[in-house]
Design an enzyme around this catalytic site. Structure first.
Site, PDB file in Angstrom:
ATOM      1  N   SER A 189      25.351 -29.116 -85.695  1.00  0.00           N
ATOM      2  CA  SER A 189      25.128 -29.384 -84.310  1.00  0.00           C
ATOM      3  C   SER A 189      23.905 -30.537 -84.323  1.00  0.00           C
ATOM      4  O   SER A 189      24.188 -31.433 -85.332  1.00  0.00           O
ATOM      5  CB  SER A 189      24.685 -28.201 -83.537  1.00  0.00           C
ATOM      6  OG  SER A 189      24.913 -28.649 -82.087  1.00  0.00           O
ATOM      7  N   ASP A 341      35.825 -28.654 -78.757  1.00  0.00           N
ATOM      8  CA  ASP A 341      34.433 -29.127 -78.866  1.00  0.00           C
ATOM      9  C   ASP A 341      34.069 -30.416 -77.981  1.00  0.00           C
ATOM     10  O   ASP A 341      34.924 -31.439 -78.721  1.00  0.00           O
ATOM     11  CB  ASP A 341      33.924 -28.889 -80.121  1.00  0.00           C
ATOM     12  CG  ASP A 341      32.302 -29.309 -80.373  1.00  0.00           C
ATOM     13  OD1 ASP A 341      31.860 -29.460 -79.440  1.00  0.00           O
ATOM     14  OD2 ASP A 341      31.929 -29.254 -81.782  1.00  0.00           O
ATOM     15  N   HIS A 371      32.416 -25.001 -80.085  1.00  0.00           N
ATOM     16  CA  HIS A 371      31.189 -25.359 -80.674  1.00  0.00           C
ATOM     17  C   HIS A 371      30.186 -24.017 -80.817  1.00  0.00           C
ATOM     18  O   HIS A 371      30.172 -23.460 -80.068  1.00  0.00           O
ATOM     19  CB  HIS A 371      30.603 -26.404 -79.615  1.00  0.00           C
ATOM     20  CG  HIS A 371      29.332 -26.903 -80.104  1.00  0.00           C
ATOM     21  ND1 HIS A 371      29.667 -28.095 -81.148  1.00  0.00           N
ATOM     22  CD2 HIS A 371      27.849 -26.970 -79.933  1.00  0.00           C
ATOM     23  CE1 HIS A 371      28.283 -28.673 -81.483  1.00  0.00           C
ATOM     24  NE2 HIS A 371      27.407 -27.593 -80.773  1.00  0.00           N
TER      25      HIS A 371
END
Ligand SMILES: *[C@@H]1O[C@H](CO)[C@@H](O)[C@H](O)[C@H]1NC(C)=O
Ligand SMILES: *[C@@H]1O[C@H](CO)[C@@H](O)[C@H](O)[C@H]1NC(C)=O
Ligand SMILES: *[C@@H]1O[C@H](CO)[C@@H](O)[C@H](O)[C@H]1NC(C)=O
Length: 401
Positions: A189, A341, A371
């Site tokens: 991320s 995501d 995610h």
């Protein structure tokens, strides 16, 4: 009595409506994901209320909750674990205990958390780095860069640069028995954003003798230039990472001015003089056909904001928005994307752009992925998806590093 019951009932209905997220059909363990998603949304709601009444900022509540799950550096039968600093930046080292004649590979890992939250101390990150050290027989360095909003951009980025440069020194590599030709930088991320940006700097710096052998980016966010790509539109309401929350936290990385997230939600945040970046993040050019579906490309709207926001042109915030010439020298790359995501298309576009200039990319796409699943590999929430992502990533390192 009747009135109170009615009010309570209506509040419940509104609440359920608020936390309800349409779930993709193909996901594994849908109920666990639903509950996790509801818990995150409830926390967001509470955080927003606390922020509105001026008690706590949005991110403080999250930070407080995550800190409950922090670990100490505890060694186990296979790995010696210790906390120290590299260049004054906190790091956690995982040193395999196994005897070995030759030098080891190494992995520098940057945790996710939108530049605002998280730590290598967080249980799932600690487990991931420990398992990596054991399975790959690698030295692993978990990094805690400073976090926004207290330390906004470029502080977190510069901290990662400092750690990488410190670690790549001959004497430091020798101290930990690391092979200078086998160092990888990884992150998930926002950690993937940092890893990608720092890799570009290191590989393109002629002064630096030591280079990275590989980068591994797990559902990374790679640009803030266009926030209306197909995955943003399709997964606006989650699961797990709603678009508005991502924008709110993403903006905190570099500003506390609320005009920016407001402009970003209309995709009109980019200042004059940034047009040259659009073609570098153009999803209509770089996404494979199957992801374009029925979406119509519209350019971000220029120049609605105060022109002083030239920070948005800084490609260290948007590693996807650099020229081909800055991509050519990048090392072997692993990119993991998740279908459901909002950040999916950033990863997909980076795969295309890197392959276009001849960088070797291994692309892992989780068709049922959401995610942040790596954060759910231990109690209280254990997702099989998190374990699969972890296994894919570690297996790739084992074969390629
Ligand atoms: C140590 O390594 C062995 C072999 O990989 C593994 O079976 C065991 O679970 C590891 N121990 C810990 C505490 O991770
Ligand atoms: C984006 O790509 C589409 C299709 O390739 C093209 O028509 C459009 O002009 C491009 N826009 C920019 C800003 O690059
Ligand atoms: C990218 O290329 C364009 C034109 O080719 C140039 O004007 C610009 O300065 C380059 N940007 C960077 C960051 O190298």
């Amino acid at each position: 009595m009747g009135y109170k019951t009615l009010c309570f009932g209506l509040t419940c209905i509104l609440f359920v409506f608020y936390i309800y997220t349409p779930m993709p059909e193909n996901i594994e363990e849908p109920w666990k994901i639903r509950i996790t998603d509801a818990a995150i949304k409830t926390t967001s709601l509470m955080a927003m209320i606390l922020e509105k009444i001026g008690l706590k900022s949005f991110e403080t509540l999250y930070a407080t909750l995550i800190k409950l799950d922090y670990t100490q550096p505890i060694s186990d039968e296979n790995v010696t674990v210790m906390d120290t600093t590299f260049s004054d930046i906190p790091v956690r080292l995982y040193l395999p205990k196994r005897k070995r004649e030759s030098q080891r590979p190494a992995v520098i890992y940057i945790h996710g958390g939108a530049f605002v939250l998280g730590s290598y101390k967080h249980t799932p990150m600690d487990l991931l780095n420990r398992w990596t050290a054991n399975k790959v027989d690698a030295v692993v360095v978990g990094v805690d860069p400073r976090l926004a909003p207290q330390y906004p951009f470029p502080a977190p980025y510069e901290d990662v640069v400092s750690v990488v440069k410190f670690f790549l020194q001959d004497k430091i590599l020798a101290k930990y028995g690391v092979d200078p030709n086998r160092v990888c930088i990884s992150g998930d991320s926002s950690g993937g954003t940092l890893a990608a940006g720092v890799t570009q700097l290191i590989q393109n710096d002629p002064e630096l003798k030591s280079k990275l052998k590989a980068q591994a980016l797990i559902y990374p966010g790679l640009q803030l230039v266009d926030v209306s790509v197909p995955s943003h539109r399709e997964y606006e309401h989650g699961p797990l990472l709603p678009w508005k929350v991502a924008i709110k936290l993403g903006c905190l990385y570099f500003t506390q001015d609320r005009a920016i997230p407001q402009a970003m939600m209309k995709n009109q945040h980019m200042p004059h003089g940034s047009m040259h970046l659009f073609k570098l993040v153009n999803w209509s050019t770089f996404l494979p056909e199957e992801y374009k579906k029925n979406h119509v490309y519209t350019e971000p709207i220029l120049g609605r904001l105060n022109p002083s926001y030239s920070i948005l042109l800084d490609t260290r915030l948007s590693p996807l928005a650099v020229n081909d010439s800055q991509l050519q020298n990048l090392p072997l790359t692993y990119i993991l994307t998740c279908q459901h995501d909002i950040l999916r298309d950033d990863g997909l576009m980076y795969v295309s752009r890197l392959r276009n200039v001849g960088v070797k990319v291994f692309h892992d796409h989780m068709e049922d992925g959401i995610h942040g699943a790596l954060s759910f590999m231990a109690s209280p929430i254990y997702l099989k998806l998190g374990i699969r992502i972890k296994d894919n990533y570690i297996n790739w390192l084992e074969e390629n590093l």
